[in-house]
Design a protein around this motif. Structure first.
Motif, PDB file in Angstrom:
ATOM      1  N   PHE A  24      -9.839  10.209  24.073  1.00 30.02           N
ATOM      2  CA  PHE A  24      -8.654  11.035  24.302  1.00 30.02           C
ATOM      3  C   PHE A  24      -8.326  11.734  22.986  1.00 30.02           C
ATOM      4  O   PHE A  24      -7.980  11.076  21.996  1.00 30.02           O
ATOM      5  CB  PHE A  24      -7.474  10.174  24.763  1.00 30.02           C
TER       6      PHE A  24
ATOM      7  N   VAL B  60      -6.264  13.975  20.386  1.00 35.38           N
ATOM      8  CA  VAL B  60      -4.922  14.453  20.052  1.00 35.38           C
ATOM      9  C   VAL B  60      -5.049  15.409  18.872  1.00 35.38           C
ATOM     10  O   VAL B  60      -6.057  15.413  18.158  1.00 35.38           O
ATOM     11  CB  VAL B  60      -3.966  13.296  19.696  1.00 35.38           C
ATOM     12  N   GLU B  61      -4.021  16.190  18.657  1.00 30.64           N
ATOM     13  CA  GLU B  61      -4.016  17.116  17.532  1.00 30.64           C
ATOM     14  C   GLU B  61      -3.513  16.394  16.281  1.00 30.64           C
ATOM     15  O   GLU B  61      -2.343  16.025  16.199  1.00 30.64           O
ATOM     16  CB  GLU B  61      -3.140  18.332  17.816  1.00 30.64           C
TER      17      GLU B  61
ATOM     18  N   PHE C  57       0.034  12.958  13.907  1.00 31.51           N
ATOM     19  CA  PHE C  57      -0.511  13.612  15.095  1.00 31.51           C
ATOM     20  C   PHE C  57       0.580  13.806  16.130  1.00 31.51           C
ATOM     21  O   PHE C  57       1.611  13.127  16.135  1.00 31.51           O
ATOM     22  CB  PHE C  57      -1.672  12.797  15.679  1.00 31.51           C
ATOM     23  N   ASP C  58       0.342  14.781  17.006  1.00 32.15           N
ATOM     24  CA  ASP C  58       1.283  15.090  18.081  1.00 32.15           C
ATOM     25  C   ASP C  58       0.896  14.311  19.336  1.00 32.15           C
ATOM     26  O   ASP C  58      -0.273  14.307  19.747  1.00 32.15           O
ATOM     27  CB  ASP C  58       1.268  16.591  18.396  1.00 32.15           C
ATOM     28  N   TYR C  59       1.894  13.647  19.937  1.00 27.55           N
ATOM     29  CA  TYR C  59       1.633  12.882  21.164  1.00 27.55           C
ATOM     30  C   TYR C  59       2.913  12.782  21.976  1.00 27.55           C
ATOM     31  O   TYR C  59       3.959  12.378  21.455  1.00 27.55           O
ATOM     32  CB  TYR C  59       1.118  11.478  20.829  1.00 27.55           C
ATOM     33  N   ASN C  60       2.836  13.166  23.227  1.00 32.69           N
ATOM     34  CA  ASN C  60       3.991  13.132  24.134  1.00 32.69           C
ATOM     35  C   ASN C  60       5.193  13.866  23.560  1.00 32.69           C
ATOM     36  O   ASN C  60       6.344  13.439  23.696  1.00 32.69           O
ATOM     37  CB  ASN C  60       4.381  11.687  24.472  1.00 32.69           C
TER      38      ASN C  60
ATOM     39  N   SER D   5       6.034  14.267  20.482  1.00 34.04           N
ATOM     40  CA  SER D   5       6.548  13.720  19.223  1.00 34.04           C
ATOM     41  C   SER D   5       5.491  13.811  18.138  1.00 34.04           C
ATOM     42  O   SER D   5       4.280  13.792  18.412  1.00 34.04           O
ATOM     43  CB  SER D   5       6.964  12.253  19.402  1.00 34.04           C
ATOM     44  N   SER D   6       5.956  13.896  16.896  1.00 32.74           N
ATOM     45  CA  SER D   6       5.063  13.824  15.747  1.00 32.74           C
ATOM     46  C   SER D   6       5.049  12.369  15.272  1.00 32.74           C
ATOM     47  O   SER D   6       6.089  11.823  14.885  1.00 32.74           O
ATOM     48  CB  SER D   6       5.544  14.748  14.623  1.00 32.74           C
ATOM     49  N   ILE D   7       3.876  11.738  15.304  1.00 36.82           N
ATOM     50  CA  ILE D   7       3.748  10.306  15.027  1.00 36.82           C
ATOM     51  C   ILE D   7       2.908  10.107  13.774  1.00 36.82           C
ATOM     52  O   ILE D   7       1.910  10.810  13.563  1.00 36.82           O
ATOM     53  CB  ILE D   7       3.097   9.583  16.224  1.00 36.82           C
TER      54      ILE D   7
ATOM     55  N   ARG E 137       0.698   7.229  11.680  1.00 44.37           N
ATOM     56  CA  ARG E 137       0.080   5.910  11.757  1.00 44.37           C
ATOM     57  C   ARG E 137      -0.853   5.723  10.555  1.00 44.37           C
ATOM     58  O   ARG E 137      -1.590   6.637  10.179  1.00 44.37           O
ATOM     59  CB  ARG E 137      -0.724   5.748  13.047  1.00 44.37           C
TER      60      ARG E 137
END
Length: 211
Positions: free
Chosen positions: A11, A13-14, A34-37, A39-41, A43
């Motif tokens: 999968f 993600v950007e 990274f961008d997910y749903n 939001s900027s997350i 990790r």
């Protein structure tokens, strides 16, 4: 439940930012944004080369195990011969064949993929492929070992006894545990679960085939 097979899927993600925040001798710590749903997350995770391991099985259904010291857990633990994929461009099959020679002074004529797993997908990108090796013979000369490998112990253990040790929680090395469970189950299915040794390793994040 759906009718499709139960499986993990890649999968994408950007990733908007990535940096190495710690450079280690063997692996690094990386921070990704990274961008997910929506939001900027951020990790942080251990950026790992990945590894290979080999369950070497002789004609008497005995597994070759080695025992060596592992400093992070403070144990001399039983393991399968294994090693990092830290040689740039080296094929995983070539790497595992080299590890079997270097750690056990053995070669094999028959190789198959037995199992694959991610060690801690929430905290690192390490993935390990476990091979099954049969048709074993000794190398012409013993490999010279140093550091933790200098006092490796070697044992040939019946596969059923190795399974008993896993189920009794007397051994904990993940490649050993998963390899023994997979080998025992595959043998019960007449080894029908095995894959060719040169099968693509698309779930390795650094070897994944991209369209």
């Amino acid at each position: 439940m759906t009718s499709s097979p139960l499986e993990d899927v890649p999968f994408a993600v950007e990733v908007t930012e990535t940096e190495r925040v710690f450079e280690g001798r063997v692996w690094d710590i990386r921070r990704d944004t990274f961008d997910y749903n929506g939001s900027s997350i951020v990790r942080e995770y251990t950026d790992h080369t990945g590894a290979v391991a080999v369950l070497a099985l002789d004609d008497e259904d005995r597994v070759l195990l080695i025992r060596q010291y592992r400093h992070p857990v403070g144990l001399r633990e039983w393991e399968l011969p294994a090693g990092l994929l830290d040689v740039e461009g080296e094929d995983p099959l070539v790497a595992v064949q080299r590890e079997l020679e270097e750690e056990a002074d053995l070669r094999a004529t028959e190789w198959d993929v037995l199992a694959e797993f991610a060690t801690s997908p929430g905290g690192n990108n390490e993935v390990i492929r476990v091979y099954l090796a049969r048709g074993l013979s000794a190398t012409e000369q013993a490999f010279e070992r140093t550091e933790e490998e200098a006092d490796i112990e070697v044992a040939w253990v019946p596969l059923d006894d190795a399974l008993d040790a896993v189920l009794a929680r007397r051994v904990q090395n993940p490649s050993l545990v998963i390899g023994v469970l997979a080998a025992h189950a595959s043998r019960a299915r007449d080894w029908s679960t095995l894959s060719p040794a040169d099968s693509p390793w698309d779930r390795h994040p650094k070897l994944r085939q991209t369209p």
